[in-house]
Design a protein around this motif. Structure first.
Motif, short mmCIF file in Angstrom:
data_model
loop_
_atom_site.label_atom_id
_atom_site.label_comp_id
_atom_site.label_asym_id
_atom_site.label_seq_id
_atom_site.Cartn_x
_atom_site.Cartn_y
_atom_site.Cartn_z
N GLU A 147 1.87 18.53 -11.98
CA GLU A 147 0.97 19.27 -11.10
C GLU A 147 0.49 18.41 -9.93
O GLU A 147 -0.49 18.74 -9.26
N SER A 148 1.20 17.31 -9.66
CA SER A 148 0.72 16.35 -8.67
C SER A 148 1.32 16.54 -7.28
O SER A 148 0.99 15.79 -6.35
N VAL A 149 2.17 17.54 -7.11
CA VAL A 149 2.95 17.68 -5.87
C VAL A 149 2.08 17.71 -4.62
O VAL A 149 2.37 17.06 -3.62
N ASP A 150 1.00 18.47 -4.64
CA ASP A 150 0.18 18.64 -3.44
C ASP A 150 -1.04 17.73 -3.39
O ASP A 150 -1.91 17.91 -2.52
N LEU A 151 -1.12 16.76 -4.30
CA LEU A 151 -2.27 15.86 -4.29
C LEU A 151 -2.15 14.84 -3.15
O LEU A 151 -1.04 14.45 -2.78
N PRO A 152 -3.27 14.38 -2.60
CA PRO A 152 -3.20 13.34 -1.57
C PRO A 152 -2.69 12.05 -2.19
O PRO A 152 -2.93 11.76 -3.36
N THR A 153 -1.97 11.26 -1.40
CA THR A 153 -1.45 9.98 -1.86
C THR A 153 -2.53 8.90 -1.74
O THR A 153 -3.54 9.09 -1.04
N VAL A 154 -2.28 7.77 -2.38
CA VAL A 154 -3.22 6.65 -2.26
C VAL A 154 -3.28 6.18 -0.81
O VAL A 154 -4.35 5.83 -0.30
N GLY A 155 -2.14 6.17 -0.14
CA GLY A 155 -2.12 5.79 1.27
C GLY A 155 -2.98 6.69 2.13
O GLY A 155 -3.70 6.22 3.02
N GLN A 156 -2.94 7.98 1.87
CA GLN A 156 -3.76 8.92 2.62
C GLN A 156 -5.25 8.71 2.33
O GLN A 156 -6.08 8.75 3.24
N ILE A 157 -5.58 8.48 1.07
CA ILE A 157 -6.98 8.25 0.71
C ILE A 157 -7.49 6.97 1.35
O ILE A 157 -8.60 6.91 1.89
N LEU A 158 -6.66 5.91 1.30
CA LEU A 158 -7.06 4.64 1.88
C LEU A 158 -7.26 4.77 3.39
O LEU A 158 -8.21 4.23 3.96
N ALA A 159 -6.37 5.51 4.04
CA ALA A 159 -6.51 5.72 5.48
C ALA A 159 -7.79 6.49 5.80
O ALA A 159 -8.49 6.19 6.77
N GLU A 160 -8.12 7.47 4.96
CA GLU A 160 -9.35 8.24 5.17
C GLU A 160 -10.58 7.34 5.04
O GLU A 160 -11.53 7.44 5.82
N GLN A 161 -10.56 6.45 4.06
CA GLN A 161 -11.72 5.59 3.79
C GLN A 161 -11.88 4.47 4.82
O GLN A 161 -12.97 3.91 4.95
N THR A 162 -10.80 4.14 5.51
CA THR A 162 -10.86 3.02 6.47
C THR A 162 -10.66 3.47 7.91
O THR A 162 -10.40 2.64 8.79
N ASP A 163 -10.76 4.78 8.15
CA ASP A 163 -10.53 5.32 9.50
C ASP A 163 -9.19 4.87 10.05
O ASP A 163 -9.06 4.55 11.24
N GLY A 164 -8.20 4.82 9.16
CA GLY A 164 -6.84 4.51 9.60
C GLY A 164 -6.51 3.04 9.70
O GLY A 164 -5.37 2.67 10.03
N ALA A 165 -7.47 2.16 9.39
CA ALA A 165 -7.20 0.72 9.49
C ALA A 165 -6.22 0.24 8.42
O ALA A 165 -5.49 -0.73 8.62
N GLU A 166 -6.22 0.90 7.27
CA GLU A 166 -5.28 0.57 6.19
C GLU A 166 -4.70 1.87 5.65
O GLU A 166 -5.22 2.95 5.88
N GLY A 167 -3.60 1.71 4.89
CA GLY A 167 -3.04 2.86 4.19
C GLY A 167 -2.02 3.61 5.01
O GLY A 167 -1.28 3.02 5.81
N GLY A 168 -1.97 4.91 4.80
CA GLY A 168 -1.02 5.75 5.51
C GLY A 168 0.36 5.74 4.87
O GLY A 168 0.58 5.24 3.77
N THR A 169 1.32 6.31 5.60
CA THR A 169 2.69 6.46 5.10
C THR A 169 3.33 5.12 4.78
O THR A 169 4.04 4.99 3.78
N ALA A 170 3.10 4.12 5.61
CA ALA A 170 3.70 2.81 5.38
C ALA A 170 3.24 2.22 4.05
O ALA A 170 4.03 1.61 3.31
#
Length: 201
Positions: free
Chosen positions: A164-187
């Protein structure tokens, strides 16, 4: 909102536990509890300390704990995120609870006890995997062992509902949200598997 703040009120609300709920409790490893716990490759560890509570998932490719004797379990502290929330709590307050799970089983087995952190060289080296060993081991003195009824696992469909995890946010997305894009993301997400493969142990 009204809250329950009195133990007598709480007891009146729920009544007495069934006899089986009390009689299933052991104070040490038994043959059947041993079989169950040694089949578990995953458990949730709960601790408490001055900074609050912590619940940490722990997993291994074999039994998640080792029995040192009928009163004592050992859990290697394999590589993680180095937050050391669990270890910090144990050093400050040894109270610990473990919830052991086995895929497909409705019941879980719970252990409550007291823990210490050791860096004993012989014990750490005895857990060696692929030339690596844990920096520390959690040693748990068993206070009580008991089964938890299957109702929660059945209600959640834990082992039967599929992925049931298909549409869940990834750790990269959560990290990007918490750091205003300074860390995380697709990479971050794309590189995680390679990083994990190098630091699994």
């Amino acid at each position: 909102m009204q809250y329950v703040s009195d133990l007598a009120e709480l007891k009146d609300l729920y009544g007495e536990p069934a006899s089986a709920s009390v009689n299933k409790v052991a104070r040490q490893m038994t043959p059947l509890y041993r079989r169950w716990i040694m089949a578990s490759r995953f458990c949730v560890v709960s601790t408490v300390g001055p900074e609050g509570t912590d619940g940490s998932p722990r997993g291994d490719d074999g039994p998640v704990v080792r029995e040192l004797d009928e009163h004592t379990l050992a859990m290697p502290d394999w590589r993680g995120n180095n937050r050391i929330d669990t270890l910090r709590n144990i050093v400050a307050d040894g109270r610990i609870s473990l919830m052991f799970m086995v895929p497909g089983a409705g019941n879980v087995v719970r252990v409550n006890g007291d823990a210490k952190v050791t860096t004993d060289a012989a014990l750490c080296e005895s857990f060696e995997v692929q030339g690596k060993h844990p920096r520390a081991v959690i040693v748990i003195k068993i206070g009580e062992i008991y089964t938890q009824c299957a109702r929660a696992v059945i209600r959640a469909g834990l082992w039967t509902s599929g992925d049931e995890s298909v549409d869940l946010p990834t750790v990269g997305q959560i990290l990007a949200e918490q750091t205003d894009g300074a860390e995380g993301g697709t990479a971050y997400d794309d590189g995680w598997a390679a990083r994990a493969a190098k630091t699994m142990w």
